[in-house]
Design a protein around this motif. Sequence first.
Motif, PDB file in Angstrom:
ATOM      1  N   MET A   3       0.843  -1.209   0.000  1.00  0.00           N
ATOM      2  CA  MET A   3       0.000   0.000   0.000  1.00  0.00           C
ATOM      3  C   MET A   3       0.868   1.245   0.000  1.00  0.00           C
ATOM      4  N   MET A   4       2.000   1.169   0.736  1.00  0.00           N
ATOM      5  CA  MET A   4       2.883   2.346   0.792  1.00  0.00           C
ATOM      6  C   MET A   4       3.504   2.622  -0.574  1.00  0.00           C
ATOM      7  N   LEU A   5       3.937   1.554  -1.239  1.00  0.00           N
ATOM      8  CA  LEU A   5       4.530   1.734  -2.570  1.00  0.00           C
ATOM      9  C   LEU A   5       3.483   2.249  -3.562  1.00  0.00           C
ATOM     10  N   ALA A   6       2.274   1.726  -3.441  1.00  0.00           N
ATOM     11  CA  ALA A   6       1.197   2.174  -4.338  1.00  0.00           C
ATOM     12  C   ALA A   6       0.940   3.665  -4.121  1.00  0.00           C
ATOM     13  N   ALA A   7       0.917   4.069  -2.852  1.00  0.00           N
ATOM     14  CA  ALA A   7       0.673   5.479  -2.538  1.00  0.00           C
ATOM     15  C   ALA A   7       1.793   6.350  -3.112  1.00  0.00           C
ATOM     16  N   ARG A   8       3.033   5.854  -3.016  1.00  0.00           N
ATOM     17  CA  ARG A   8       4.171   6.621  -3.551  1.00  0.00           C
ATOM     18  C   ARG A   8       4.038   6.800  -5.068  1.00  0.00           C
ATOM     19  N   ALA A   9       3.632   5.731  -5.734  1.00  0.00           N
ATOM     20  CA  ALA A   9       3.463   5.808  -7.194  1.00  0.00           C
ATOM     21  C   ALA A   9       2.395   6.851  -7.537  1.00  0.00           C
ATOM     22  N   MET A  10       1.283   6.794  -6.805  1.00  0.00           N
ATOM     23  CA  MET A  10       0.184   7.749  -7.031  1.00  0.00           C
ATOM     24  C   MET A  10       0.675   9.181  -6.819  1.00  0.00           C
ATOM     25  N   GLN A  11       1.440   9.382  -5.738  1.00  0.00           N
ATOM     26  CA  GLN A  11       1.879  10.742  -5.421  1.00  0.00           C
ATOM     27  C   GLN A  11       2.842  11.294  -6.473  1.00  0.00           C
ATOM     28  N   ARG A  12       3.714  10.426  -7.013  1.00  0.00           N
ATOM     29  CA  ARG A  12       4.624  10.884  -8.084  1.00  0.00           C
ATOM     30  C   ARG A  12       3.814  11.315  -9.308  1.00  0.00           C
ATOM     31  N   ALA A  13       2.780  10.534  -9.622  1.00  0.00           N
ATOM     32  CA  ALA A  13       1.957  10.869 -10.786  1.00  0.00           C
ATOM     33  C   ALA A  13       1.232  12.199 -10.556  1.00  0.00           C
ATOM     34  N   VAL A  14       0.674  12.369  -9.352  1.00  0.00           N
ATOM     35  CA  VAL A  14      -0.068  13.600  -9.060  1.00  0.00           C
ATOM     36  C   VAL A  14       0.878  14.809  -9.122  1.00  0.00           C
ATOM     37  N   ALA A  15       2.126  14.622  -8.663  1.00  0.00           N
ATOM     38  CA  ALA A  15       3.091  15.731  -8.717  1.00  0.00           C
ATOM     39  C   ALA A  15       3.339  16.153 -10.168  1.00  0.00           C
ATOM     40  N   VAL A  16       3.347  15.194 -11.077  1.00  0.00           N
ATOM     41  CA  VAL A  16       3.533  15.526 -12.500  1.00  0.00           C
ATOM     42  C   VAL A  16       2.276  16.216 -13.050  1.00  0.00           C
ATOM     43  N   LEU A  17       1.102  15.747 -12.612  1.00  0.00           N
ATOM     44  CA  LEU A  17      -0.155  16.271 -13.171  1.00  0.00           C
ATOM     45  C   LEU A  17      -0.581  17.611 -12.564  1.00  0.00           C
ATOM     46  N   GLU A  18      -0.090  17.904 -11.357  1.00  0.00           N
ATOM     47  CA  GLU A  18      -0.578  19.091 -10.634  1.00  0.00           C
ATOM     48  C   GLU A  18      -0.446  20.394 -11.442  1.00  0.00           C
ATOM     49  N   PRO A  19       0.736  20.689 -12.027  1.00  0.00           N
ATOM     50  CA  PRO A  19       0.826  21.951 -12.780  1.00  0.00           C
ATOM     51  C   PRO A  19      -0.185  22.020 -13.934  1.00  0.00           C
ATOM     52  N   GLU A  20      -0.463  20.881 -14.542  1.00  0.00           N
ATOM     53  CA  GLU A  20      -1.424  20.857 -15.651  1.00  0.00           C
ATOM     54  C   GLU A  20      -2.841  21.127 -15.134  1.00  0.00           C
ATOM     55  N   MET A  21      -3.161  20.570 -13.942  1.00  0.00           N
ATOM     56  CA  MET A  21      -4.488  20.823 -13.362  1.00  0.00           C
ATOM     57  C   MET A  21      -4.623  22.312 -13.050  1.00  0.00           C
ATOM     58  N   THR A  22      -3.551  22.864 -12.494  1.00  0.00           N
ATOM     59  CA  THR A  22      -3.577  24.284 -12.144  1.00  0.00           C
ATOM     60  C   THR A  22      -3.720  25.126 -13.407  1.00  0.00           C
ATOM     61  N   ARG A  23      -2.972  24.770 -14.438  1.00  0.00           N
ATOM     62  CA  ARG A  23      -3.020  25.534 -15.689  1.00  0.00           C
ATOM     63  C   ARG A  23      -4.439  25.527 -16.275  1.00  0.00           C
ATOM     64  N   ARG A  24      -5.098  24.374 -16.199  1.00  0.00           N
ATOM     65  CA  ARG A  24      -6.431  24.255 -16.804  1.00  0.00           C
ATOM     66  C   ARG A  24      -7.507  24.992 -16.022  1.00  0.00           C
ATOM     67  N   ALA A  25      -7.302  25.180 -14.734  1.00  0.00           N
ATOM     68  CA  ALA A  25      -8.380  25.767 -13.917  1.00  0.00           C
ATOM     69  C   ALA A  25      -7.941  27.052 -13.237  1.00  0.00           C
ATOM     70  N   MET A  26      -6.994  27.744 -13.888  1.00  0.00           N
ATOM     71  CA  MET A  26      -6.400  28.918 -13.233  1.00  0.00           C
ATOM     72  C   MET A  26      -7.401  30.071 -13.026  1.00  0.00           C
ATOM     73  N   HIS A  27      -7.469  30.565 -11.799  1.00  0.00           N
ATOM     74  CA  HIS A  27      -8.259  31.763 -11.499  1.00  0.00           C
ATOM     75  C   HIS A  27      -7.346  32.673 -10.694  1.00  0.00           C
ATOM     76  N   ARG A  28      -7.392  33.961 -10.945  1.00  0.00           N
ATOM     77  CA  ARG A  28      -6.466  34.848 -10.243  1.00  0.00           C
ATOM     78  C   ARG A  28      -7.039  35.366  -8.920  1.00  0.00           C
ATOM     79  N   GLN A  29      -8.325  35.676  -8.920  1.00  0.00           N
ATOM     80  CA  GLN A  29      -8.928  36.280  -7.732  1.00  0.00           C
ATOM     81  C   GLN A  29      -8.964  35.259  -6.574  1.00  0.00           C
ATOM     82  N   VAL A  30      -8.600  35.716  -5.345  1.00  0.00           N
ATOM     83  CA  VAL A  30      -8.680  34.793  -4.200  1.00  0.00           C
ATOM     84  C   VAL A  30     -10.132  34.748  -3.711  1.00  0.00           C
ATOM     85  N   LEU A  31     -10.721  33.571  -3.759  1.00  0.00           N
ATOM     86  CA  LEU A  31     -12.141  33.441  -3.406  1.00  0.00           C
ATOM     87  C   LEU A  31     -12.339  33.262  -1.903  1.00  0.00           C
TER      88      LEU A  31
END
Length: 219
Positions: free
Chosen positions: A64-92
């Motif tokens: 489970m720990m190794l699986a979680a590590r794999a997931m976290q590495r993938a999310v770290a790669v995807l995070e900037p793309e998620m941010t880029r796609r949903a970027m909003h400047r105003q703090v809500l």
Amino acid sequence: MSNELFEAMCQSVIDGDPDAAAALAEQSIHDGVDPLEAIDLGYVAGLTEVGARFSTGEMFLPDMMLAARAMQRAVAVLEPEMTRRAMHRQVLGRVVLGTVKGDIHEIGKNLVGIMLSANGFEVHDLGVDVPPERFVETARSVGADIVGISARLTTTMTGQRDVIRALDAAGLRPGVKVLVGGAPVTRAWSTDIGADGYAEDAIGAVALSRELVGVAGTV
Ligand code: B1M
């Protein structure tokens, strides 16, 4: 094509292979795949399978720990793309986020944090195993609009009620709204403990947070 990619992502998590998980995440960005779909249909599917095999004794805690590590590495790669796609400047609004005391599951909570940040919220992530008083102190010091409390174990869900009681005792509510979530949490439980809202997933958490700070419209 995407189906094969999602299957490979799922398998990389089951294999506990962070390098493969990260490489597939990069490939998905290159192919224009929605990062949220990659997470849900690929990596989370893998984690679900690992959890099922853990329940039946086919896999163990290190798996489970190794699986979680794999997931976290993938999310770290995807995070900037998620941010880029949903970027909003105003703090809500300002959100203090954490996983309850006694619980070290962070993947779901991190996804909620990433989605909230990407959609214009200022997120103060306290991490995992967070005692009620830290939620209270931070909510007060940053002037939080929302406190988001994640719990992943049936045995730690009661920690959400402890945080709500501590916020009440500190006189921070109803000014500060409370959002709860995590797989064992239900709407009925959230009502029982006096939370202001329950979200089933990260997208739901954004929609609800917008409602709680009075921003109209969908995500
Ligand atoms: Co653990 N674990 N784990 N685990 N683990 C589960 C949760 C379990 C279901 C596995 C099983 O038995 N089938 C089971 C819980 C049973 C229960 O209580 N019902 C379990 C157990 C028993 C344990 C230990 C007790 C095992 C042991 O030591 N014997 C132990 C507990 C440690 C502790 O916390 N004190 C433990 C440890 C671990 C690891 C450390 C190895 C690792 C976590 C690593 C990490 O997070 N860095 C781990 C993992 C990876 C899992 C599974 C495999 C995956 C959890 C996950 O990340 N899911 C899980 C089995 C499974 O899920 N099938 C399992 C993906 C994530 C995206 O989903 O967290 O649901 P989720 O988040 C969603 C929503 O719930 C929601 O949005 C997210 C995104 O859509 N959401 C919110 C979450 N928080 C929210 C907050 C919100 C709103 C929405 O507002 C604030």
